[in-house]
Design a protein around this motif. Sequence first.
Motif, PDB file in Angstrom:
ATOM      1  N   SER A 184     -42.449 -15.734  63.487  1.00  0.00           N
ATOM      2  CA  SER A 184     -43.460 -16.646  64.028  1.00  0.00           C
ATOM      3  C   SER A 184     -43.227 -18.092  63.611  1.00  0.00           C
ATOM      4  O   SER A 184     -43.983 -18.975  64.002  1.00  0.00           O
ATOM      5  CB  SER A 184     -44.856 -16.206  63.557  1.00  0.00           C
ATOM      6  OG  SER A 184     -44.916 -16.155  62.140  1.00  0.00           O
ATOM      7  N   HIS A 185     -42.188 -18.331  62.821  1.00  0.00           N
ATOM      8  CA  HIS A 185     -41.839 -19.677  62.343  1.00  0.00           C
ATOM      9  C   HIS A 185     -40.400 -19.955  62.765  1.00  0.00           C
ATOM     10  O   HIS A 185     -39.492 -19.211  62.399  1.00  0.00           O
ATOM     11  CB  HIS A 185     -41.984 -19.740  60.813  1.00  0.00           C
ATOM     12  CG  HIS A 185     -41.475 -20.995  60.197  1.00  0.00           C
ATOM     13  ND1 HIS A 185     -40.704 -20.998  59.052  1.00  0.00           N
ATOM     14  CD2 HIS A 185     -41.620 -22.301  60.556  1.00  0.00           C
ATOM     15  CE1 HIS A 185     -40.397 -22.243  58.736  1.00  0.00           C
ATOM     16  NE2 HIS A 185     -40.936 -23.049  59.628  1.00  0.00           N
ATOM     17  N   PHE A 186     -40.209 -21.015  63.545  1.00  0.00           N
ATOM     18  CA  PHE A 186     -38.902 -21.271  64.150  1.00  0.00           C
ATOM     19  C   PHE A 186     -38.386 -22.641  63.713  1.00  0.00           C
ATOM     20  O   PHE A 186     -39.084 -23.648  63.829  1.00  0.00           O
ATOM     21  CB  PHE A 186     -38.993 -21.179  65.671  1.00  0.00           C
ATOM     22  CG  PHE A 186     -39.458 -19.826  66.137  1.00  0.00           C
ATOM     23  CD1 PHE A 186     -38.553 -18.792  66.330  1.00  0.00           C
ATOM     24  CD2 PHE A 186     -40.808 -19.578  66.339  1.00  0.00           C
ATOM     25  CE1 PHE A 186     -38.976 -17.536  66.732  1.00  0.00           C
ATOM     26  CE2 PHE A 186     -41.247 -18.324  66.741  1.00  0.00           C
ATOM     27  CZ  PHE A 186     -40.332 -17.305  66.947  1.00  0.00           C
ATOM     28  N   GLN A 212     -45.202 -22.227  65.907  1.00  0.00           N
ATOM     29  CA  GLN A 212     -44.869 -23.209  64.883  1.00  0.00           C
ATOM     30  C   GLN A 212     -43.359 -23.423  64.885  1.00  0.00           C
ATOM     31  O   GLN A 212     -42.586 -22.488  64.701  1.00  0.00           O
ATOM     32  CB  GLN A 212     -45.314 -22.711  63.503  1.00  0.00           C
ATOM     33  CG  GLN A 212     -44.983 -23.658  62.370  1.00  0.00           C
ATOM     34  CD  GLN A 212     -45.240 -23.040  61.000  1.00  0.00           C
ATOM     35  OE1 GLN A 212     -45.559 -21.854  60.892  1.00  0.00           O
ATOM     36  NE2 GLN A 212     -45.103 -23.836  59.959  1.00  0.00           N
ATOM     37  N   SER A 213     -42.928 -24.656  65.100  1.00  0.00           N
ATOM     38  CA  SER A 213     -41.497 -24.939  65.129  1.00  0.00           C
ATOM     39  C   SER A 213     -41.240 -26.333  64.583  1.00  0.00           C
ATOM     40  O   SER A 213     -42.119 -27.195  64.597  1.00  0.00           O
ATOM     41  CB  SER A 213     -40.935 -24.806  66.550  1.00  0.00           C
ATOM     42  OG  SER A 213     -41.518 -25.765  67.411  1.00  0.00           O
ATOM     43  N   GLU A 214     -40.022 -26.542  64.117  1.00  0.00           N
ATOM     44  CA  GLU A 214     -39.644 -27.827  63.532  1.00  0.00           C
ATOM     45  C   GLU A 214     -38.138 -28.003  63.668  1.00  0.00           C
ATOM     46  O   GLU A 214     -37.395 -27.039  63.873  1.00  0.00           O
ATOM     47  CB  GLU A 214     -40.053 -27.891  62.061  1.00  0.00           C
ATOM     48  CG  GLU A 214     -39.549 -26.714  61.243  1.00  0.00           C
ATOM     49  CD  GLU A 214     -40.144 -26.684  59.837  1.00  0.00           C
ATOM     50  OE1 GLU A 214     -40.034 -27.705  59.131  1.00  0.00           O
ATOM     51  OE2 GLU A 214     -40.695 -25.627  59.460  1.00  0.00           O
ATOM     52  N   ARG A 232     -40.889 -14.464  57.929  1.00  0.00           N
ATOM     53  CA  ARG A 232     -41.364 -14.741  59.288  1.00  0.00           C
ATOM     54  C   ARG A 232     -40.507 -15.786  59.997  1.00  0.00           C
ATOM     55  O   ARG A 232     -40.764 -16.117  61.148  1.00  0.00           O
ATOM     56  CB  ARG A 232     -42.815 -15.250  59.240  1.00  0.00           C
ATOM     57  CG  ARG A 232     -43.827 -14.265  58.650  1.00  0.00           C
ATOM     58  CD  ARG A 232     -45.140 -14.959  58.387  1.00  0.00           C
ATOM     59  NE  ARG A 232     -44.949 -16.041  57.396  1.00  0.00           N
ATOM     60  CZ  ARG A 232     -45.880 -16.960  57.087  1.00  0.00           C
ATOM     61  NH1 ARG A 232     -47.045 -16.928  57.707  1.00  0.00           N
ATOM     62  NH2 ARG A 232     -45.637 -17.885  56.178  1.00  0.00           N
ATOM     63  N   SER A 233     -39.472 -16.306  59.339  1.00  0.00           N
ATOM     64  CA  SER A 233     -38.713 -17.454  59.854  1.00  0.00           C
ATOM     65  C   SER A 233     -37.456 -17.032  60.611  1.00  0.00           C
ATOM     66  O   SER A 233     -36.732 -16.133  60.190  1.00  0.00           O
ATOM     67  CB  SER A 233     -38.295 -18.369  58.692  1.00  0.00           C
ATOM     68  OG  SER A 233     -39.415 -18.772  57.931  1.00  0.00           O
ATOM     69  N   LEU A 234     -37.204 -17.709  61.722  1.00  0.00           N
ATOM     70  CA  LEU A 234     -35.927 -17.645  62.418  1.00  0.00           C
ATOM     71  C   LEU A 234     -35.361 -19.059  62.464  1.00  0.00           C
ATOM     72  O   LEU A 234     -36.034 -19.985  62.913  1.00  0.00           O
ATOM     73  CB  LEU A 234     -36.078 -17.110  63.838  1.00  0.00           C
ATOM     74  CG  LEU A 234     -34.813 -17.197  64.715  1.00  0.00           C
ATOM     75  CD1 LEU A 234     -33.681 -16.348  64.148  1.00  0.00           C
ATOM     76  CD2 LEU A 234     -35.111 -16.806  66.157  1.00  0.00           C
ATOM     77  N   VAL A 235     -34.133 -19.216  61.975  1.00  0.00           N
ATOM     78  CA  VAL A 235     -33.470 -20.511  61.963  1.00  0.00           C
ATOM     79  C   VAL A 235     -32.350 -20.499  62.989  1.00  0.00           C
ATOM     80  O   VAL A 235     -31.477 -19.622  62.962  1.00  0.00           O
ATOM     81  CB  VAL A 235     -32.902 -20.835  60.567  1.00  0.00           C
ATOM     82  CG1 VAL A 235     -32.173 -22.184  60.587  1.00  0.00           C
ATOM     83  CG2 VAL A 235     -34.022 -20.839  59.530  1.00  0.00           C
ATOM     84  N   VAL A 236     -32.386 -21.460  63.909  1.00  0.00           N
ATOM     85  CA  VAL A 236     -31.281 -21.657  64.852  1.00  0.00           C
ATOM     86  C   VAL A 236     -30.426 -22.773  64.277  1.00  0.00           C
ATOM     87  O   VAL A 236     -30.862 -23.921  64.188  1.00  0.00           O
ATOM     88  CB  VAL A 236     -31.789 -22.029  66.255  1.00  0.00           C
ATOM     89  CG1 VAL A 236     -30.610 -22.239  67.205  1.00  0.00           C
ATOM     90  CG2 VAL A 236     -32.722 -20.946  66.786  1.00  0.00           C
TER      91      VAL A 236
END
Length: 317
Positions: A184-186, A212-214, A232-236
């Motif tokens: 849920s955190h991108f 929620q993204s940054e 909960r984080s996915l990092v691109v």
Amino acid sequence: MNATERGIREQFALWNKLAPNDVTPSSERMQVVVGCGTSVHIADSIAVALNAHGHLARAVPGNEWTRRRGDYVPLEAPVEVVALSRSGESTETVAAARVSRAAGTPVVAFTCAPGSALCREADRLVEAETHPEEGIVMTASASLMLLMGLRYAGVTVGPETTRAAEALLNAVDPVLPGLIEGRSHFVFLGGGSYYGVAREGALKMQEMSLSQSEAHHPLEYRHGPISLIDERSLVVFMYHPDTREEEAVLAEDLQRKGAKVLGLGGPGTVSFDVGGDVEAGALTCLPVLQLLGEYVARMKGLDTLAPRHLTKVVTVA
């Protein structure tokens, strides 16, 4: 498949359809690339390409340029404005072009809307045909304006880049559902020309999925924002070839802290090579970021053709 997804998947033919032109930067003027929303993020990546090809450049939001030009460029500096707007009707961008021309500053416009207000405020014009089903959220048009800007800067972008971008999208597509499950955190990380596209990825995630993204320059992420990383984080992570090794160390740290990492051009939970011209890497990655936003929206039961609080053209009376 909805119209948003069709627009993302079918944009590559439009890239190839965009013919090269002879519109190039003035060698005697600083390039100020202006836009709003998606367009100002794309402007960031275009400004990097311009600087890399010997043209002093920076990106500025439309209203900031209209109201505070001297905060960004010395008032006596000779400037050429490059104005980006899909619709050619965005109030702040059209105003920035109009004020610039009134002050004797030449304007180059990039748009997907021939005959629009921005076209009438431009000294030189580059136009593209975007996907006929594109809705409120900018997808193919964002890629096309980045393509226009890269060519304007002097980057050779041809069918090889188109093939590389389509191949990357097709390769990443099957792993996206597993990557986003439970996330849920991108976070979007990219340096150099990838930074503007990272910001655009974060914006797409917000617009399309209300998530929620940054976006950050990669090594800046350690300086505070990393505190939010968890399971909960996915990092691109869009790796820059110049800094791949140090960025890989950060990616390992993020995974230890619970994040999944989609590595584009470098290691991650899953990783993919970014083919094509290195200078066009940001363009090659952009469709993946667009599709990611669509998939997260779908996971949350949201319709990307009707994003909350948004309109296709932002106009202010």
